[in-house]
Design a protein around this motif. Structure first.
Motif, mmCIF file in Angstrom:
data_model
loop_
_atom_site.group_PDB
_atom_site.id
_atom_site.type_symbol
_atom_site.label_atom_id
_atom_site.label_comp_id
_atom_site.label_asym_id
_atom_site.label_seq_id
_atom_site.Cartn_x
_atom_site.Cartn_y
_atom_site.Cartn_z
ATOM 1 N N ASN A 185 38.644 -9.869 32.983
ATOM 2 C CA ASN A 185 39.755 -10.229 32.383
ATOM 3 C C ASN A 185 40.761 -10.836 33.529
ATOM 4 O O ASN A 185 41.769 -11.176 33.242
ATOM 5 C CB ASN A 185 40.496 -9.240 31.480
ATOM 6 C CG ASN A 185 39.543 -9.044 30.165
ATOM 7 O OD1 ASN A 185 38.659 -9.787 29.762
ATOM 8 N ND2 ASN A 185 40.242 -8.338 29.265
ATOM 9 N N ILE A 186 40.523 -10.478 34.700
ATOM 10 C CA ILE A 186 41.167 -10.957 35.833
ATOM 11 C C ILE A 186 41.373 -12.469 36.079
ATOM 12 O O ILE A 186 40.428 -13.144 35.978
ATOM 13 C CB ILE A 186 40.665 -10.359 37.260
ATOM 14 C CG1 ILE A 186 40.664 -8.765 37.113
ATOM 15 C CG2 ILE A 186 41.576 -10.627 38.321
ATOM 16 C CD1 ILE A 186 40.190 -8.156 38.472
ATOM 17 N N LYS A 187 42.686 -12.658 35.884
ATOM 18 C CA LYS A 187 42.895 -14.379 36.119
ATOM 19 C C LYS A 187 43.010 -14.627 37.715
ATOM 20 O O LYS A 187 44.157 -14.208 38.437
ATOM 21 C CB LYS A 187 44.121 -14.949 35.249
ATOM 22 C CG LYS A 187 43.839 -14.403 33.962
ATOM 23 C CD LYS A 187 45.283 -15.036 33.205
ATOM 24 C CE LYS A 187 45.449 -14.436 31.827
ATOM 25 N NZ LYS A 187 43.738 -15.297 31.255
ATOM 26 N N TRP A 188 41.933 -15.289 38.432
ATOM 27 C CA TRP A 188 41.879 -15.194 39.735
ATOM 28 C C TRP A 188 42.674 -16.499 40.026
ATOM 29 O O TRP A 188 43.255 -16.591 41.110
ATOM 30 C CB TRP A 188 40.546 -15.596 40.187
ATOM 31 C CG TRP A 188 39.587 -14.352 39.721
ATOM 32 C CD1 TRP A 188 38.730 -14.296 39.214
ATOM 33 C CD2 TRP A 188 39.677 -13.226 40.667
ATOM 34 N NE1 TRP A 188 38.167 -12.896 38.980
ATOM 35 C CE2 TRP A 188 38.721 -12.275 40.078
ATOM 36 C CE3 TRP A 188 40.453 -12.749 41.666
ATOM 37 C CZ2 TRP A 188 38.521 -11.100 40.723
ATOM 38 C CZ3 TRP A 188 40.266 -11.450 42.262
ATOM 39 C CH2 TRP A 188 39.370 -10.488 41.744
ATOM 40 N N GLY A 189 43.056 -17.644 39.306
ATOM 41 C CA GLY A 189 43.630 -18.582 39.467
ATOM 42 C C GLY A 189 43.307 -19.369 40.856
ATOM 43 O O GLY A 189 42.067 -19.913 40.689
ATOM 44 N N ASP A 190 44.057 -19.748 41.900
ATOM 45 C CA ASP A 190 43.482 -20.432 42.885
ATOM 46 C C ASP A 190 43.035 -19.658 44.003
ATOM 47 O O ASP A 190 42.717 -20.149 45.098
ATOM 48 C CB ASP A 190 44.557 -21.416 43.465
ATOM 49 C CG ASP A 190 44.822 -22.300 42.455
ATOM 50 O OD1 ASP A 190 43.847 -22.829 41.571
ATOM 51 O OD2 ASP A 190 45.956 -22.757 42.305
ATOM 52 N N ASP A 191 42.786 -18.366 43.736
ATOM 53 C CA ASP A 191 42.541 -17.322 44.960
ATOM 54 C C ASP A 191 40.888 -17.713 45.300
ATOM 55 O O ASP A 191 40.197 -17.936 44.667
ATOM 56 C CB ASP A 191 42.652 -15.746 44.417
ATOM 57 C CG ASP A 191 43.959 -15.451 44.354
ATOM 58 O OD1 ASP A 191 44.925 -16.271 44.507
ATOM 59 O OD2 ASP A 191 44.074 -14.414 43.520
#
Length: 338
Positions: free
Chosen positions: A332-338
């Motif tokens: 469920n982690i939202k990594w985005g642009d990482d």
């Protein structure tokens, strides 16, 4: 502080150099993609009935929380994993029925008689524009060419189900759907045993195994949150199946257990984990599970005063920690642009 210095003196300088070198490599290449994030090959579909379009298939949503019904479907799909290409092609009549779901709309004998006796226009493919009529002629041509056999019934019923459940042209690839898709490819190869259809069946068998493995890992992640001790036991079994009953598995499992139960971990244990992780995943042929990658970050972070702080991975570690603190799955982690 004194305790830290004492431990630092106990570490062999050569080992320290080796670990520092390994860590620098890991920072250059990253932790690597986890098995959970690998893409599943979506083989191109070959169909007898060109007028029945094949919707695109997408991997299952990672954020979906798994239910008892999901678990039952997963266990059912697992029962078919041992079958070879030849096994699939030579399924018995009762197995073709067993493959189907309870929610499938079965063809009636009356429908099949109508298809077998339907007069099909010679140029229907080019001249008939009505979608429903084209589908009817296509199915009739299918039955009239191959006869009323289980493989033909399965193919037609599967396509009806797929068409009914496709949303916006996409279908979620669950273990259940992957199992159905292998059955359809097996029916295709049975009816038209070409090399291309064999490759299609082989690809779908691989996809079924991959989807089942992916779903099992998601169940493991859910079990970790609900029952950590049971998760540790299952994790040991999973890693032994993956690597064999070797000492390195004990090193990994013991470290994961202490990490998940928030028990103290010595610097030596952190070094041991990094060494095993590197041997199995960085230089080995396997890919790390998502929790193993997280554990590598924690081990590296504890040794930051010796090996240095890994700036590129700091943000990832914080997101893992936030998810754990909130009782959320790592999926469920939202990594985005990482």
């Amino acid at each position: 502080m004194n305790q830290w210095r004492h431990r630092e003196k106990e570490i062999d300088p050569f080992l320290l150099f080796c670990f520092a070198s390994v860590l620098s490599l890991l920072l250059c290449f990253g932790c690597g993609d986890t098995e959970d994030e690998q893409e599943v090959t979506n083989p191109t579909n070959n169909t007898f009935l060109n007028e029945l379009d094949e919707p695109s298939r997408q991997p299952a949503e990672q954020q979906r929380w798994l239910t008892d019904a999901d678990w039952k479907k997963l266990k059912d799909a697992e029962q078919w994993l041992h079958l070879t290409v030849e096994d699939w092609v030579n399924l018995k009549d009762k197995d073709w029925e067993k493959l189907k779901g309870k929610d499938w709309t079965r063809l009636t004998n009356r429908e099949i008689r109508e298809f077998m006796n339907l007069e099909i226009p010679r140029r229907w493919v080019l001249e008939v524009k009505d979608e429903a009529l084209r589908e009817k002629f296509g199915i009739a041509a299918f039955f009239q060419k191959f006869g009323d056999i289980p493989q033909v019934r399965y193919d037609v019923e599967f396509r009806r189900k797929r068409k009914r459940e496709a949303k916006g042209g996409f279908i979620t690839v669950t273990p259940e759907f992957a199992k159905y898709r292998v059955g359809d490819s097996a029916a295709t190869y049975f009816l038209v045993p070409t090399e291309a259809h064999r490759h299609l069946l082989e690809d779908d068998i691989k996809q079924l195994k991959s989807i089942v493995a992916q779903e099992k890992r998601r169940f493991m992640e859910q079990l970790r949150i609900e029952d950590p001790e049971a998760w540790i036991t299952d994790m040991r079994t999973l890693l032994i199946d993956k690597h064999g009953d070797i000492p390195e598995v004990d090193t990994i499992v013991n470290f994961l257990r202490k990490l998940e139960l928030n028990l103290p971990r010595t610097d030596e244990e952190c070094f041991a984990y990094i060494r095993v992780y590197s041997a199995l995943y960085l230089f080995g042929s396997h890919t790390a599970l998502i929790y193993e990658s997280y554990a590598w970050l924690e081990a590296s972070d504890q040794l930051r005063h010796i090996l240095g702080d890994p700036p590129k991975q700091t943000g990832n570690l914080e997101k893992y920690r936030e998810a754990r603190a909130a009782g959320l799955s790592f999926y469920n982690i939202k990594w985005g642009d990482d």
